[in-house]
Design a protein around this motif. Structure first.
Motif, PDB file in Angstrom:
ATOM      1  N   VAL A  46       0.855  -1.184   0.000  1.00 48.82           N
ATOM      2  CA  VAL A  46       0.000   0.000   0.000  1.00 48.82           C
ATOM      3  C   VAL A  46       0.888   1.230   0.000  1.00 48.82           C
ATOM      4  O   VAL A  46       1.704   1.418   0.910  1.00 48.82           O
ATOM      5  N   GLN A  47       0.750   2.048  -1.021  1.00 41.13           N
ATOM      6  CA  GLN A  47       1.497   3.295  -1.129  1.00 41.13           C
ATOM      7  C   GLN A  47       0.496   4.428  -1.258  1.00 41.13           C
ATOM      8  O   GLN A  47      -0.340   4.427  -2.147  1.00 41.13           O
ATOM      9  N   ASN A  48       0.632   5.412  -0.336  1.00 39.46           N
ATOM     10  CA  ASN A  48      -0.380   6.446  -0.189  1.00 39.46           C
ATOM     11  C   ASN A  48      -1.679   5.723   0.143  1.00 39.46           C
ATOM     12  O   ASN A  48      -1.787   5.108   1.192  1.00 39.46           O
ATOM     13  N   SER A  49      -2.681   5.709  -0.693  1.00 36.37           N
ATOM     14  CA  SER A  49      -3.904   4.956  -0.407  1.00 36.37           C
ATOM     15  C   SER A  49      -4.174   3.890  -1.467  1.00 36.37           C
ATOM     16  O   SER A  49      -5.261   3.301  -1.489  1.00 36.37           O
ATOM     17  N   THR A  50      -3.199   3.639  -2.338  1.00 35.92           N
ATOM     18  CA  THR A  50      -3.368   2.654  -3.411  1.00 35.92           C
ATOM     19  C   THR A  50      -2.786   1.312  -3.002  1.00 35.92           C
ATOM     20  O   THR A  50      -1.618   1.217  -2.624  1.00 35.92           O
ATOM     21  N   MET A  51      -3.605   0.266  -3.077  1.00 33.16           N
ATOM     22  CA  MET A  51      -3.156  -1.078  -2.766  1.00 33.16           C
ATOM     23  C   MET A  51      -2.941  -1.881  -4.049  1.00 33.16           C
ATOM     24  O   MET A  51      -3.764  -1.839  -4.966  1.00 33.16           O
ATOM     25  N   VAL A  52      -1.814  -2.577  -4.094  1.00 34.69           N
ATOM     26  CA  VAL A  52      -1.541  -3.538  -5.158  1.00 34.69           C
ATOM     27  C   VAL A  52      -1.391  -4.907  -4.515  1.00 34.69           C
ATOM     28  O   VAL A  52      -0.605  -5.085  -3.581  1.00 34.69           O
ATOM     29  N   MET A  53      -2.172  -5.870  -4.988  1.00 33.30           N
ATOM     30  CA  MET A  53      -2.101  -7.224  -4.462  1.00 33.30           C
ATOM     31  C   MET A  53      -1.823  -8.191  -5.599  1.00 33.30           C
ATOM     32  O   MET A  53      -2.524  -8.199  -6.617  1.00 33.30           O
ATOM     33  N   GLN A  54      -0.763  -8.980  -5.457  1.00 39.35           N
ATOM     34  CA  GLN A  54      -0.419 -10.026  -6.412  1.00 39.35           C
ATOM     35  C   GLN A  54      -0.648 -11.363  -5.719  1.00 39.35           C
ATOM     36  O   GLN A  54      -0.068 -11.629  -4.675  1.00 39.35           O
ATOM     37  N   MET A  55      -1.481 -12.189  -6.297  1.00 39.57           N
ATOM     38  CA  MET A  55      -1.865 -13.439  -5.653  1.00 39.57           C
ATOM     39  C   MET A  55      -1.467 -14.648  -6.483  1.00 39.57           C
ATOM     40  O   MET A  55      -1.604 -14.643  -7.706  1.00 39.57           O
ATOM     41  N   TYR A  56      -0.930 -15.654  -5.806  1.00 36.45           N
ATOM     42  CA  TYR A  56      -0.670 -16.937  -6.460  1.00 36.45           C
ATOM     43  C   TYR A  56      -1.684 -17.946  -5.927  1.00 36.45           C
ATOM     44  O   TYR A  56      -1.905 -18.053  -4.723  1.00 36.45           O
ATOM     45  N   ALA A  57      -2.334 -18.628  -6.859  1.00 38.03           N
ATOM     46  CA  ALA A  57      -3.414 -19.554  -6.495  1.00 38.03           C
ATOM     47  C   ALA A  57      -3.448 -20.689  -7.519  1.00 38.03           C
ATOM     48  O   ALA A  57      -2.458 -20.942  -8.224  1.00 38.03           O
TER      49      ALA A  57
END
Length: 281
Positions: A46-57
Motif C-alpha cells: 500500500v502506497q499512499n492509499s493505493t493497494m496492489v495485491m499479487q496473488m498466487y493460487a
C-alpha cells in the motif's frame, strides 16, 4: 482487549483509528491455511492509499496461476477486481507481453491492523488473513537490535531510540527480557498473564523509577500499540520500527547508549509488576 484500548486512545486524542496504521508491505497468508505445505498466498503493498495485491493460487484443474488487483484503501477497506493474465514472458523467452484474461470477480479486504485483516475471494466467505512472519519467532533474541518507538496523544509526540542488546533472562510472565546496555529500557514477549501475546516494554531512570510503559504487537520490522506514562495518564497511540536486525544489519543509524541505570533488578521488577498488576500510580 488491546485494540479496544487503541480505539479509546484514538477517541480521547481526537485522532481517528483509521489513521493509526497502514497495512504492512510483504507476504500475506490466509491464516487458517498455514500448514507448511504449498498453497496460496499474496503480496500486498500500500502506497499512499493505493493497494496492489499479487496473488498466487490454482485453477480448478490444479494448474497454478496468478492474479493482480489494484484498488483504493478507504477506512481500512478495499474492493478491487481480481484480474488474470496469460501469454507473458517465460524463462529463456524473448520479449513477450501478457494479455488480460479477464476477471475472476472482486476481492474485498478489511484490515484490522497493520498485520491482520479479513478477505473475501470470489465464491468464498470472509476469512482471516495475516502478514506472514517467517524470520522472527516470539523469543527474546528476536528483539535484539535498534528500535524506534514513537507515540502520539494528549502528551504530544514521545519518541525513543534504543538498542536492545542484553538478555537479562525471563521474568514471571515473559520468556526473556532484552534490555539496553544501561539496563534502563527493556522489552519482553509476554507468554502468560493478561498481556500474553504482546510485547511489554518499560523505560526507567537511573534510580529505577518507571518513566513509561509500552505494549505492542509487531511483525517483522514494524509494530503498533500504545504507551502510557502512568496509570492515570491517557494511552498514546504507538508506532514501532526495527532499525537493525539482531545481526546488526540495518539503515546505518548509530546510537550510543551511555546512560547507566540501577541494574537489571529494577528493570525486571517493573516488567514483572506491570505484567501482573498493570499500571499503578
Amino acid at each position: 482487549m488491546f485494540f479496544k484500548k487503541l480505539v479509546a486512545a484514538a477517541l480521547l486524542t481526537g485522532a481517528g483509528l483509521a489513521q493509526a496504521f497502514a497495512p504492512q508491505a510483504g507476504t500475506w497468508i490466509v491464516t487458517s491455511e498455514m500448514d507448511g505445505k504449498p498453497g496460496r498466498g499474496f503480496g500486498i503493498d500500500v502506497q499512499n492509499s493505493t493497494m496492489v495485491m499479487q496473488m498466487y493460487a490454482y485453477e480448478s484443474s490444479g494448474q497454478s496461476t496468478f492474479y493482480l488487483a489494484v484498488g483504493e484503501v478507504i477506512d481500512n477497506k478495499v474492493t478491487a477486481s481480481l484480474n488474470k493474465y496469460n501469454g507473458g514472458r517465460y524463462f529463456g523467452s524473448g520479449a513477450r507481453s501478457g494479455t488480460d484474461a479477464g476477471s475472476a470477480g472482486n476481492v474485498s479486504i478489511r484490515f484490522t491492523s497493520g498485520t491482520t485483516g479479513f478477505i473475501k475471494f470470489p465464491n468464498e466467505g470472509e476469512i482471516a488473513i495475516s502478514r506472514f512472519n517467517f524470520g522472527y519467532g516470539a523469543v527474546a533474541e528476536s528483539l535484539r537490535g535498534f528500535w524506534t518507538l514513537n507515540s502520539i496523544g494528549s502528551e504530544g509526540l514521545q519518541s525513543d531510540l534504543v538498542e536492545l542488546s542484553r538478555n537479562l533472562g525471563a521474568t514471571a510472565n515473559g520468556n526473556g527480557l532484552m534490555a539496553n546496555a544501561g539496563e534502563t529500557f527493556g522489552c519482553e514477549h509476554q507468554v502468560r498473564g493478561s498481556l500474553a501475546g504482546n510485547v511489554l516494554c518499560a523505560k526507567i531512570n537511573g534510580s529505577g523509577q518507571l518513566l513509561r510503559t509500552y505494549v505492542l504487537i509487531y511483525s517483522v520490522n514494524e509494530g503498533e500499540g500504545y504507551s502510557q506514562a502512568s496509570a492515570t495518564s491517557t494511552q498514546q497511540s504507538l508506532q514501532v520500527r526495527r532499525i537493525t536486525t539482531p545481526k546488526g544489519v540495518g539503515t546505518g543509524l548509530f546510537y550510543k547508549d551511555a546512560e547507566q541505570g540501577s541494574g537489571p533488578s529494577a528493570l525486571r521488577q517493573q516488567i514483572e509488576h506491570i505484567s501482573r498488576f498493570g499500571m499503578t500510580q
